[in-house]
Design a protein around this motif. Sequence first.
Motif, short mmCIF file in Angstrom:
data_model
loop_
_atom_site.label_atom_id
_atom_site.label_comp_id
_atom_site.label_asym_id
_atom_site.label_seq_id
_atom_site.Cartn_x
_atom_site.Cartn_y
_atom_site.Cartn_z
N THR A 75 -4.39 7.00 8.14
CA THR A 75 -5.22 5.80 8.26
C THR A 75 -4.34 4.57 8.48
OG1 THR A 75 -6.81 6.77 6.77
CG2 THR A 75 -6.96 4.42 7.11
N LYS A 86 -15.55 15.17 -3.96
CA LYS A 86 -14.36 15.89 -4.39
C LYS A 86 -13.13 15.02 -4.46
CE LYS A 86 -15.21 20.65 -3.36
NZ LYS A 86 -14.87 21.76 -2.46
N VAL A 87 -13.16 13.84 -3.83
CA VAL A 87 -11.99 12.97 -3.90
C VAL A 87 -12.32 11.69 -4.66
CG1 VAL A 87 -10.24 11.75 -2.60
CG2 VAL A 87 -11.14 13.90 -1.74
N THR A 139 -3.93 -0.15 15.95
CA THR A 139 -4.97 -1.09 16.39
C THR A 139 -4.54 -2.53 16.15
OG1 THR A 139 -6.02 -0.49 14.32
CG2 THR A 139 -7.07 0.27 16.32
N TYR A 153 -4.78 19.93 -1.76
CA TYR A 153 -5.73 18.85 -2.03
C TYR A 153 -5.02 17.50 -2.04
CZ TYR A 153 -9.03 16.10 -4.85
OH TYR A 153 -9.86 15.13 -5.32
N ILE A 173 -5.02 14.35 0.72
CA ILE A 173 -5.30 12.94 0.40
C ILE A 173 -4.16 12.06 0.90
CG2 ILE A 173 -5.55 11.30 -1.49
CD1 ILE A 173 -6.99 13.42 -3.05
N LEU A 209 -10.84 -1.28 10.55
CA LEU A 209 -10.95 0.16 10.31
C LEU A 209 -11.89 0.80 11.30
CD1 LEU A 209 -11.06 0.39 6.46
CD2 LEU A 209 -9.55 1.64 7.95
N LEU A 211 -10.47 4.38 13.15
CA LEU A 211 -10.76 5.72 12.66
C LEU A 211 -11.95 6.32 13.38
CD1 LEU A 211 -10.41 5.02 8.87
CD2 LEU A 211 -8.76 6.08 10.36
N ALA A 233 -3.02 4.58 11.97
CA ALA A 233 -4.05 4.16 12.92
C ALA A 233 -4.24 2.66 12.86
CB ALA A 233 -5.36 4.88 12.61
N MET A 234 -4.24 2.10 11.66
CA MET A 234 -4.45 0.66 11.53
C MET A 234 -3.29 -0.11 12.14
SD MET A 234 -6.15 0.40 7.79
CE MET A 234 -6.48 -1.33 7.76
N PRO A 251 -13.78 12.24 -8.61
CA PRO A 251 -12.78 12.58 -9.63
C PRO A 251 -11.77 11.46 -9.84
CG PRO A 251 -13.00 14.36 -8.05
CD PRO A 251 -13.82 13.25 -7.55
N VAL A 252 -11.32 10.86 -8.75
CA VAL A 252 -10.29 9.82 -8.91
C VAL A 252 -10.86 8.64 -9.68
CG1 VAL A 252 -8.84 8.19 -7.67
CG2 VAL A 252 -9.04 10.52 -6.85
N TYR A 275 -17.53 15.79 1.19
CA TYR A 275 -16.29 16.24 0.54
C TYR A 275 -15.53 15.05 -0.01
CZ TYR A 275 -11.67 18.37 0.06
OH TYR A 275 -10.49 18.79 -0.43
#
Lengths: 161, 352
Positions: free
Chosen positions: A15, B331-332, A22, A4, A8, B313, B317, A18-19, B335-336, B327
């Motif tokens: 990310t 789930k992220v 670009t 998990y 994250i 962005l 992406l 990727a930034m 909670p955070v 999700y």
Amino acid sequence: MSTYFKDIFSAVLTTLIAMRITFRHLFTPAVTVQYPTVKWNLPDRARARLFNKIEDCIGCGQCARVCPTDCIDIETEKRAKDEPEIFASDGTPIKLRTYVFDIDMTKCCYCALCTFPCPTYCLVMTKEYEYSVYDKKDHVYHFAVDKPLYAKPAKEHAPKA
Amino acid sequence: MESIRQLLASIPNYSALPEILRDFIPMLVSCVIVLLYVAVLGMFLVWLERKVSAHMQDRLGPMYVGGWHGWAQSLADGIKLLLKEDMIPSSADPLLFKLAPMMVFVGAFAAFVVLPFGLSSIVADLNVGVLYLLAVASLSVVGIIMGGWASNNKYALYGGMRSAAQIISYEIPASLALMTVVVQVGSLSMQDIVLAQQGGIHKWFLFRNPFTFVAFFIYFVCSLAEVNRTPFDIPEAESELVAGYHTEYSGMRFAFFMLAEYANMFVVAGIAATMFLGGWTQVLPAALAPQLIPGPILFSLKALFLVFVQMWLRWSLPRLRVDQLMYLCWKVMLPVSMVLILGVGFLAVYWK
């Protein structure tokens, strides 16, 4: 649980990567050109509109025969014996009077097969590619200048409706 | 609005007007100012989006209209959309179909009321500003699902449903992330939140403590989802749903959706700038640099920078799947942000 947090972390990291990519592209010069004002230099052997130098054409009709889409239309008649002898610029005697030499550019597939058999190299593909017209009939290019002396035109050459 | 009221009071014989007019005119004037700002901003952002996306793809984007780098492109597009036929699909629900773009635009427009552009340049400094913003921001969901339903088109309905699911889900972590700031300031008023960050970059909530630092990013990601931007643009996923909830819209009604979308982008960026980046306060402390840039410009620049990051962005992406989206939210993010609220609460109680 560890996957998990690993997920994250990798999401944030990828990310950022990727930034970065670009952002780098934001400052690379554009690869496109402002077309009507700026144009690409075409390659030397670019194939676009056909052109026939009718003074050199001997009316052999090889181009019409090889054309896969039948876009070239040639009609000739024999020049009489008493007419003055004329020659193409490479010295080939012109025995036939070409009174119809039409190329329908709407049918042309730009394969350039017609230019290879031409014995006097008078049929060439030019780099001219901007020749839009409002009427489809205007895409039929008439190259012949002579009028037939003996034969009557066998058929009507206007495109069928 | 106070400054407008004072300005109007300086007009001779103004006090002779009936009281209802004296109440009404400042509202009208500030409404017109905000409306003009939104319209100009919307057109500017459309142009900016096109330029940024073009340059990120090694293109040039609009270059002709207006001369310098096609600056008048969105003006020309706007005129074109104005002149277009007003079409309503025959099987659509005409009333809801007409109402939906207005609803979305009202949601975006009403949020500008509490955006603090400067110490005196705020339409109304409500004491429940943040609450009002969150409430008004969710108004656009109603318009979106209304448009999706009224179009009588499966793609539009899918878009509307997805949008509703997405915006409602992401509002929770976004609000919780904003609460971290509210807990520290102890006020819901936007102006109080800005004033709490006065005095330079180190006072911004972004750098004040680790919890608000993370909260900023959580809020930013959630705000992307709230305004249906890539990577959370499944409501208008053009490769799946044509154009999502505004598939059937054309002409001026489409333009309103578009304007509302870009106004919303600025609103969420403005909220982020207010809550975490110090709003209209100066970047450098007064001891280091003269405080030259006027507040409204500084606020707009901060918000525009965040809008730029949103565009950035968008081209970095790919789009998330629906299940991935949920999700990420439940789930992220949730909670955070809960942990952040707890942490900020501990700080507020024990760090005094």
